[in-house]
Write a protein that holds these residues in place. Structure first.
Motif, PDB file in Angstrom:
ATOM      1  N   LEU A 191      68.142  23.057  37.212  1.00 35.84           N
ATOM      2  CA  LEU A 191      69.429  23.711  37.418  1.00 35.84           C
ATOM      3  C   LEU A 191      70.445  23.247  36.376  1.00 35.84           C
ATOM      4  N   VAL A 192      70.482  21.960  36.087  1.00 34.08           N
ATOM      5  CA  VAL A 192      71.409  21.404  35.076  1.00 34.08           C
ATOM      6  C   VAL A 192      71.022  21.935  33.699  1.00 34.08           C
ATOM      7  N   ALA A 193      69.727  21.993  33.416  1.00 33.29           N
ATOM      8  CA  ALA A 193      69.269  22.507  32.127  1.00 33.29           C
ATOM      9  C   ALA A 193      69.647  23.972  31.967  1.00 33.29           C
ATOM     10  N   ALA A 194      69.508  24.742  33.039  1.00 31.47           N
ATOM     11  CA  ALA A 194      69.865  26.159  32.989  1.00 31.47           C
ATOM     12  C   ALA A 194      71.367  26.315  32.775  1.00 31.47           C
ATOM     13  N   LEU A 254      73.392  24.157  31.312  1.00 30.77           N
ATOM     14  CA  LEU A 254      73.670  23.743  29.929  1.00 30.77           C
ATOM     15  C   LEU A 254      73.266  24.834  28.947  1.00 30.77           C
ATOM     16  N   ALA A 255      72.164  25.498  29.210  1.00 36.83           N
ATOM     17  CA  ALA A 255      71.721  26.585  28.332  1.00 36.83           C
ATOM     18  C   ALA A 255      72.714  27.736  28.359  1.00 36.83           C
ATOM     19  N   VAL A 256      73.168  28.107  29.559  1.00 36.20           N
ATOM     20  CA  VAL A 256      74.152  29.186  29.689  1.00 36.20           C
ATOM     21  C   VAL A 256      75.456  28.778  29.010  1.00 36.20           C
ATOM     22  N   ALA A 257      75.878  27.512  29.192  1.00 41.00           N
ATOM     23  CA  ALA A 257      77.111  27.024  28.560  1.00 41.00           C
ATOM     24  C   ALA A 257      76.964  27.025  27.047  1.00 41.00           C
ATOM     25  N   GLY A 258      75.818  26.645  26.539  1.00 41.35           N
ATOM     26  CA  GLY A 258      75.585  26.646  25.089  1.00 41.35           C
ATOM     27  C   GLY A 258      75.618  28.043  24.507  1.00 41.35           C
ATOM     28  N   ILE A 259      74.969  28.981  25.213  1.00 42.62           N
ATOM     29  CA  ILE A 259      74.968  30.366  24.730  1.00 42.62           C
ATOM     30  C   ILE A 259      76.383  30.938  24.765  1.00 42.62           C
ATOM     31  N   THR A 260      77.121  30.653  25.807  1.00 43.55           N
ATOM     32  CA  THR A 260      78.505  31.132  25.926  1.00 43.55           C
ATOM     33  C   THR A 260      79.385  30.523  24.841  1.00 43.55           C
ATOM     34  N   ALA A 261      79.223  29.240  24.578  1.00 41.93           N
ATOM     35  CA  ALA A 261      80.008  28.566  23.525  1.00 41.93           C
ATOM     36  C   ALA A 261      79.676  29.158  22.163  1.00 41.93           C
ATOM     37  N   HIS A 262      78.395  29.394  21.921  1.00 40.38           N
ATOM     38  CA  HIS A 262      77.975  29.966  20.640  1.00 40.38           C
ATOM     39  C   HIS A 262      78.573  31.367  20.461  1.00 40.38           C
ATOM     40  N   THR A 263      78.560  32.152  21.503  1.00 41.84           N
ATOM     41  CA  THR A 263      79.136  33.494  21.455  1.00 41.84           C
ATOM     42  C   THR A 263      80.641  33.419  21.216  1.00 41.84           C
ATOM     43  N   ALA A 264      81.314  32.500  21.897  1.00 45.69           N
ATOM     44  CA  ALA A 264      82.761  32.344  21.736  1.00 45.69           C
ATOM     45  C   ALA A 264      83.103  31.922  20.319  1.00 45.69           C
ATOM     46  N   VAL A 265      82.345  31.000  19.753  1.00 45.46           N
ATOM     47  CA  VAL A 265      82.583  30.557  18.377  1.00 45.46           C
ATOM     48  C   VAL A 265      82.375  31.724  17.417  1.00 45.46           C
ATOM     49  N   GLY A 266      81.344  32.535  17.663  1.00 48.68           N
ATOM     50  CA  GLY A 266      81.097  33.701  16.820  1.00 48.68           C
ATOM     51  C   GLY A 266      82.241  34.699  16.879  1.00 48.68           C
ATOM     52  N   GLU A 267      82.771  34.933  18.080  1.00 49.58           N
ATOM     53  CA  GLU A 267      83.886  35.867  18.233  1.00 49.58           C
ATOM     54  C   GLU A 267      85.149  35.336  17.553  1.00 49.58           C
TER      55      GLU A 267
END
Length: 111
Positions: free
Chosen positions: A5-8, A10-23
């Motif tokens: 659950l923590v890994a999932a 963190l993965a969602v948070a990482g993908i969201t952060a990456h998307t936010a940085v891209g935007e």
């Protein structure tokens, strides 16, 4: 199970952060492009205005040159006409074969 659950999360948070940085990066790129376009438009307008002023000055100088040329041609024509009239007046005087300059001929000379 909690590790998955923590890994999932963190993965969602990482993908969201990456998307936010891209935007944010795209927003910065858009703003930079807009600033460059604005700067280029400003300087194009400045150059166009300077060219218009220069064209007006060149046209005015051309008009002045044409006026001066006309005045010079008129003065040359008047001088030529005056010379022809002096030659006619000189030929009309008596004693054209004399060896000196008479007082009447001296009056025809320019002062």
């Amino acid at each position: 199970m909690p590790v998955i659950l923590v890994a999932a999360l963190l993965a969602v948070a990482g993908i969201t952060a990456h998307t936010a940085v891209g935007e944010v990066s795209d927003m910065i790129d858009d703003r930079v492009a807009a600033a460059k376009a604005e700067r280029d438009a400003y300087w194009r307008a400045e150059v166009a205005e300077a060219n218009a002023v220069l064209s007006g000055a060149i046209a005015e100088l051309a008009r002045q040159a044409m006026r001066a040329d006309g005045e010079i041609r008129a003065a040359e024509a008047a001088a030529h006409d005056q010379l022809k009239q002096m030659e006619v007046d000189n030929a009309a005087l008596p004693d054209g074969d004399g060896c000196g300059v008479s007082a009447r001929r001296l009056q025809l000379l320019p002062r």
